[in-house]
Scaffold this motif. Structure first.
Motif, PDB file in Angstrom:
ATOM      1  N   MET A 167     -26.189 -21.952  22.454  1.00  0.00           N
ATOM      2  CA  MET A 167     -25.301 -21.317  21.481  1.00  0.00           C
ATOM      3  C   MET A 167     -25.295 -19.795  21.681  1.00  0.00           C
ATOM      4  O   MET A 167     -24.242 -19.159  21.670  1.00  0.00           O
ATOM      5  CB  MET A 167     -25.784 -21.713  20.076  1.00  0.00           C
ATOM      6  CG  MET A 167     -24.994 -21.164  18.919  1.00  0.00           C
ATOM      7  SD  MET A 167     -25.649 -19.616  18.331  1.00  0.00           S
ATOM      8  CE  MET A 167     -27.265 -20.130  17.764  1.00  0.00           C
ATOM      9  N   LEU A 168     -26.476 -19.213  21.913  1.00  0.00           N
ATOM     10  CA  LEU A 168     -26.555 -17.762  22.151  1.00  0.00           C
ATOM     11  C   LEU A 168     -25.794 -17.375  23.414  1.00  0.00           C
ATOM     12  O   LEU A 168     -25.126 -16.346  23.469  1.00  0.00           O
ATOM     13  CB  LEU A 168     -28.011 -17.313  22.305  1.00  0.00           C
ATOM     14  CG  LEU A 168     -28.858 -17.285  21.043  1.00  0.00           C
ATOM     15  CD1 LEU A 168     -30.283 -16.881  21.392  1.00  0.00           C
ATOM     16  CD2 LEU A 168     -28.266 -16.323  20.025  1.00  0.00           C
ATOM     17  N   GLY A 169     -25.931 -18.216  24.416  1.00  0.00           N
ATOM     18  CA  GLY A 169     -25.236 -17.955  25.677  1.00  0.00           C
ATOM     19  C   GLY A 169     -23.722 -17.983  25.495  1.00  0.00           C
ATOM     20  O   GLY A 169     -22.993 -17.188  26.079  1.00  0.00           O
ATOM     21  N   ARG A 170     -23.267 -18.905  24.669  1.00  0.00           N
ATOM     22  CA  ARG A 170     -21.834 -19.090  24.445  1.00  0.00           C
ATOM     23  C   ARG A 170     -21.259 -18.010  23.529  1.00  0.00           C
ATOM     24  O   ARG A 170     -20.204 -17.457  23.768  1.00  0.00           O
ATOM     25  CB  ARG A 170     -21.659 -20.452  23.763  1.00  0.00           C
ATOM     26  CG  ARG A 170     -20.553 -21.298  24.282  1.00  0.00           C
ATOM     27  CD  ARG A 170     -20.481 -22.663  23.617  1.00  0.00           C
ATOM     28  NE  ARG A 170     -21.069 -22.783  22.299  1.00  0.00           N
ATOM     29  CZ  ARG A 170     -22.102 -23.598  22.017  1.00  0.00           C
ATOM     30  NH1 ARG A 170     -22.673 -24.309  22.961  1.00  0.00           N
ATOM     31  NH2 ARG A 170     -22.573 -23.674  20.785  1.00  0.00           N
ATOM     32  N   GLU A 171     -21.985 -17.705  22.462  1.00  0.00           N
ATOM     33  CA  GLU A 171     -21.390 -16.917  21.378  1.00  0.00           C
ATOM     34  C   GLU A 171     -21.783 -15.442  21.371  1.00  0.00           C
ATOM     35  O   GLU A 171     -21.337 -14.698  20.507  1.00  0.00           O
ATOM     36  CB  GLU A 171     -21.741 -17.570  20.029  1.00  0.00           C
ATOM     37  CG  GLU A 171     -21.095 -18.931  19.924  1.00  0.00           C
ATOM     38  CD  GLU A 171     -21.375 -19.627  18.609  1.00  0.00           C
ATOM     39  OE1 GLU A 171     -21.819 -18.948  17.668  1.00  0.00           O
ATOM     40  OE2 GLU A 171     -21.129 -20.843  18.547  1.00  0.00           O
ATOM     41  N   THR A 172     -22.671 -15.031  22.272  1.00  0.00           N
ATOM     42  CA  THR A 172     -23.018 -13.605  22.321  1.00  0.00           C
ATOM     43  C   THR A 172     -22.847 -13.118  23.759  1.00  0.00           C
ATOM     44  O   THR A 172     -22.729 -13.931  24.677  1.00  0.00           O
ATOM     45  CB  THR A 172     -24.482 -13.350  21.900  1.00  0.00           C
ATOM     46  OG1 THR A 172     -25.341 -13.796  22.956  1.00  0.00           O
ATOM     47  CG2 THR A 172     -24.847 -14.071  20.618  1.00  0.00           C
TER      48      THR A 172
END
Ligand code: ADP
Length: 255
Positions: free
Chosen positions: A195-200
């Motif tokens: 999720m961090l990779g995708r959204e930040t």
């Protein structure tokens, strides 16, 4: 052309006679997701610890976001960094450890607010609001009042990620963050990282034994042996068509 956010130049680290990092040079671009793989003892964790200034260098230079990490410029000379410079540089980077390292006597919410309040002088109310947002993001808001001892390993690790994010780092370091977890808890932590990779647009460096995760997640894989990079490239290249014999032998053992 964007500048690298991390630059290592001739980085050497020795512990006594043992050379753990051997004249290592590589760059990391902003937003890049980099997986560090290789046999145990090849120096992967030491790289993260050096970036976090938990270890000093024996030789070489590191720049983070254009500034020297262990040095500062005085007139035209480079002098060793003082504590104030190190603290300023540390604010760029968050780290998540294999063994969570939560403060055992603080509740989940306090674990997340402590560093912003103490090291960045954040307003406690604002820090709490931000902590709750981060806990929500990692699926741990309902446990805000729990103590670390009441959490599973996967939950602890998700809190540790929220805690590292609370300082708004540009770079996140993940040191074998799933190695201490029961197998059924691994996926919930990997999902937070996805999720961090995708959204930040954070730059992320991870030391991992999860080869299929590294394959799907990383933009680039560095394979280490004996404190040197043996081979690096896109995951498809490293995992499906490695060129070096040492890489092939390692992957045969772990995949
Ligand atoms: P990896 O993460 O690839 O398994 P590490 O970076 O943890 O490798 O360790 C590399 C080598 O450095 C190992 O041989 C380890 O025993 C040694 N080492 C790490 N930290 C220290 C230390 N503080 N003192 C002495 N030796 C150390």
């Amino acid at each position: 052309m964007p500048q690298p956010i991390i630059q290592l130049e001739g980085v050497t680290k020795r512990f006594g006679e043992l050379t753990v990092l051997d004249e290592l040079s590589f760059d990391v671009m902003p937003g890049e997701k980099l997986a560090l793989i290789g046999p145990s003892g090849s120096g992967k964790t030491t790289i993260l610890r050096v970036l976090m200034t938990l270890e000093t260098l024996t030789a070489g230079h590191i720049k983070v976001d254009g500034d020297y990490l262990f040095h500062m410029k005085k007139q035209d000379a480079l002098i060793p960094a003082d504590e104030r410079h190190l603290q300023k540089m540390r604010a760029n980077i968050g780290m998540v450890f294999q063994h969570f390292n939560l403060f055992p006597h603080k509740c989940v919410c306090d674990n997340v607010t402590l560093a912003p309040v103490l090291t960045q002088g954040a307003n406690p109310q604002a820090a709490k609001k931000r902590a709750m947002e981060l806990l929500e993001m990692v699926g741990m808001a309902e446990k805000a009042k729990s103590m670390p001892s009441q959490l599973s390993g996967g939950q602890k690790q998700r809190v540790a990620i929220a805690r590292a994010l609370a300082l708004n780092p540009k770079i996140m370091l993940f040191d074998e963050v799933t190695s201490a977890l029961d197998p059924e808890l691994v996926e919930e932590v990997l999902n937070v990282m996805r999720m961090l990779g995708r959204e930040t647009d954070m730059t992320m460096l991870l030391v991992t034994h999860e080869m299929s995760f590294a394959h799907d997640f990383a933009d680039r894989v560095l394979f280490f042996d004996k404190g040197r990079i043996v081979e690096s490239g896109p995951p498809d290249e490293i995992f499906t068509n490695p060129k070096e014999e040492r890489t092939k032998a390692f992957l045969r053992k772990v995949v």
